[in-house]
Scaffold this motif. Sequence first.
Motif, PDB file in Angstrom:
ATOM      1  N   VAL A   1       0.846  -1.197   0.000  1.00 50.63           N
ATOM      2  CA  VAL A   1       0.000   0.000   0.000  1.00 50.63           C
ATOM      3  C   VAL A   1       0.882   1.248   0.000  1.00 50.63           C
ATOM      4  O   VAL A   1       0.620   2.208  -0.738  1.00 50.63           O
ATOM      5  CB  VAL A   1      -0.961   0.001   1.207  1.00 50.63           C
ATOM      6  N   MET A   2       1.920   1.234   0.798  1.00 47.87           N
ATOM      7  CA  MET A   2       2.837   2.371   0.841  1.00 47.87           C
ATOM      8  C   MET A   2       3.571   2.534  -0.502  1.00 47.87           C
ATOM      9  O   MET A   2       3.764   3.654  -0.974  1.00 47.87           O
ATOM     10  CB  MET A   2       3.846   2.200   1.981  1.00 47.87           C
ATOM     11  N   THR A   3       3.945   1.408  -1.112  1.00 47.40           N
ATOM     12  CA  THR A   3       4.598   1.463  -2.423  1.00 47.40           C
ATOM     13  C   THR A   3       3.652   2.064  -3.457  1.00 47.40           C
ATOM     14  O   THR A   3       4.045   2.929  -4.242  1.00 47.40           O
ATOM     15  CB  THR A   3       5.048   0.055  -2.860  1.00 47.40           C
ATOM     16  N   TYR A   4       2.394   1.610  -3.442  1.00 45.60           N
ATOM     17  CA  TYR A   4       1.389   2.151  -4.362  1.00 45.60           C
ATOM     18  C   TYR A   4       1.228   3.655  -4.142  1.00 45.60           C
ATOM     19  O   TYR A   4       1.235   4.432  -5.098  1.00 45.60           O
ATOM     20  CB  TYR A   4       0.054   1.430  -4.153  1.00 45.60           C
ATOM     21  N   LEU A   5       1.104   4.038  -2.898  1.00 43.61           N
ATOM     22  CA  LEU A   5       0.912   5.446  -2.550  1.00 43.61           C
ATOM     23  C   LEU A   5       2.065   6.304  -3.078  1.00 43.61           C
ATOM     24  O   LEU A   5       1.848   7.329  -3.734  1.00 43.61           O
ATOM     25  CB  LEU A   5       0.796   5.577  -1.030  1.00 43.61           C
ATOM     26  N   HIS A   6       3.280   5.871  -2.836  1.00 43.61           N
ATOM     27  CA  HIS A   6       4.446   6.651  -3.260  1.00 43.61           C
ATOM     28  C   HIS A   6       4.617   6.638  -4.779  1.00 43.61           C
ATOM     29  O   HIS A   6       5.032   7.643  -5.361  1.00 43.61           O
ATOM     30  CB  HIS A   6       5.709   6.165  -2.560  1.00 43.61           C
ATOM     31  N   MET A   7       4.283   5.523  -5.425  1.00 41.49           N
ATOM     32  CA  MET A   7       4.380   5.461  -6.883  1.00 41.49           C
ATOM     33  C   MET A   7       3.366   6.401  -7.538  1.00 41.49           C
ATOM     34  O   MET A   7       3.699   7.111  -8.495  1.00 41.49           O
ATOM     35  CB  MET A   7       4.182   4.028  -7.380  1.00 41.49           C
ATOM     36  N   VAL A   8       2.138   6.420  -7.030  1.00 38.77           N
ATOM     37  CA  VAL A   8       1.106   7.302  -7.577  1.00 38.77           C
ATOM     38  C   VAL A   8       1.494   8.757  -7.393  1.00 38.77           C
ATOM     39  O   VAL A   8       1.393   9.570  -8.322  1.00 38.77           O
ATOM     40  CB  VAL A   8      -0.270   7.004  -6.919  1.00 38.77           C
ATOM     41  N   GLU A   9       1.960   9.098  -6.209  1.00 39.78           N
ATOM     42  CA  GLU A   9       2.339  10.483  -5.951  1.00 39.78           C
ATOM     43  C   GLU A   9       3.540  10.907  -6.792  1.00 39.78           C
ATOM     44  O   GLU A   9       3.589  12.034  -7.292  1.00 39.78           O
ATOM     45  CB  GLU A   9       2.582  10.694  -4.467  1.00 39.78           C
ATOM     46  N   ALA A  10       4.505  10.016  -6.973  1.00 36.82           N
ATOM     47  CA  ALA A  10       5.669  10.339  -7.802  1.00 36.82           C
ATOM     48  C   ALA A  10       5.255  10.497  -9.266  1.00 36.82           C
ATOM     49  O   ALA A  10       5.707  11.429  -9.946  1.00 36.82           O
ATOM     50  CB  ALA A  10       6.731   9.251  -7.669  1.00 36.82           C
ATOM     51  N   LEU A  11       4.389   9.615  -9.753  1.00 37.09           N
ATOM     52  CA  LEU A  11       3.915   9.701 -11.137  1.00 37.09           C
ATOM     53  C   LEU A  11       3.175  11.009 -11.384  1.00 37.09           C
ATOM     54  O   LEU A  11       3.459  11.725 -12.351  1.00 37.09           O
ATOM     55  CB  LEU A  11       3.009   8.508 -11.463  1.00 37.09           C
ATOM     56  N   ASN A  12       2.233  11.331 -10.507  1.00 39.73           N
ATOM     57  CA  ASN A  12       1.455  12.555 -10.686  1.00 39.73           C
ATOM     58  C   ASN A  12       2.321  13.800 -10.548  1.00 39.73           C
ATOM     59  O   ASN A  12       2.084  14.799 -11.231  1.00 39.73           O
ATOM     60  CB  ASN A  12       0.283  12.602  -9.716  1.00 39.73           C
ATOM     61  N   TYR A  13       3.308  13.752  -9.689  1.00 36.93           N
ATOM     62  CA  TYR A  13       4.220  14.889  -9.555  1.00 36.93           C
ATOM     63  C   TYR A  13       4.984  15.117 -10.856  1.00 36.93           C
ATOM     64  O   TYR A  13       5.065  16.236 -11.356  1.00 36.93           O
ATOM     65  CB  TYR A  13       5.186  14.648  -8.392  1.00 36.93           C
ATOM     66  N   ARG A  14       5.525  14.043 -11.409  1.00 39.26           N
ATOM     67  CA  ARG A  14       6.311  14.176 -12.636  1.00 39.26           C
ATOM     68  C   ARG A  14       5.457  14.577 -13.836  1.00 39.26           C
ATOM     69  O   ARG A  14       5.863  15.430 -14.632  1.00 39.26           O
ATOM     70  CB  ARG A  14       7.049  12.871 -12.918  1.00 39.26           C
ATOM     71  N   VAL A  15       4.289  13.968 -13.969  1.00 40.58           N
ATOM     72  CA  VAL A  15       3.400  14.333 -15.085  1.00 40.58           C
ATOM     73  C   VAL A  15       2.953  15.783 -14.947  1.00 40.58           C
ATOM     74  O   VAL A  15       2.910  16.526 -15.936  1.00 40.58           O
ATOM     75  CB  VAL A  15       2.184  13.372 -15.161  1.00 40.58           C
ATOM     76  N   GLY A  16       2.647  16.205 -13.737  1.00 40.19           N
ATOM     77  CA  GLY A  16       2.237  17.589 -13.514  1.00 40.19           C
ATOM     78  C   GLY A  16       3.335  18.583 -13.837  1.00 40.19           C
ATOM     79  O   GLY A  16       3.087  19.626 -14.448  1.00 40.19           O
TER      80      GLY A  16
END
Length: 176
Positions: free
Chosen positions: A5-20
């Motif tokens: 769950v923590m891995t998913y959370l950090h991956m989603v946040e990193a992806l959205n940060y980079r795309v943004g």
Amino acid sequence: MPRFVMTYLHMVEALNYRVGRLAMWSLFALMGVLAWGAIARAGFSPQIWTDEMAQFLLMGYFMLGGAYSLQMGSAVRMDLLYDRWSDKTKAAVDCITIFTLIVYLGVLLWGGIESTQFALEYGERRRGLWQPYMAPIKIIMCIGILLMILQCSAFLIRDIATVRGIKIAERDTNAL
């Protein structure tokens, strides 16, 4: 919280940060298209593609930057009562509102996918002089909605953890 769950959370946040952050650079392309359109109108033959291309670029910027905007806390929030509540109460209310938002975005994504399939199958074009294909912007729209769903699910995970009394540390955006 479980490690996956923590891995998913950090991956989603990193992806959205980079795309943004990448979407922010599209504003320069938008400015270039608008400048070219203005120069062409003033100096020589007006270009028929500049207005629609600017609209498409703005739509891409808006859709791909939405999850990043949520992540950075740029969304407008009605603070009539919210500021007075405890963190657990805020998280409990946010669980309800975020779940509702995820359902709404899911319906929006479903409609977007159907519209994209139609555009791809029939070669849908926009009405007007230039008549660009609609599929590319519809694909970007679906990606943007999916990123919003992922970011909202990350918020939901954080809020459920807060309600349960578990503190998840905020990720340093500079490290992303």
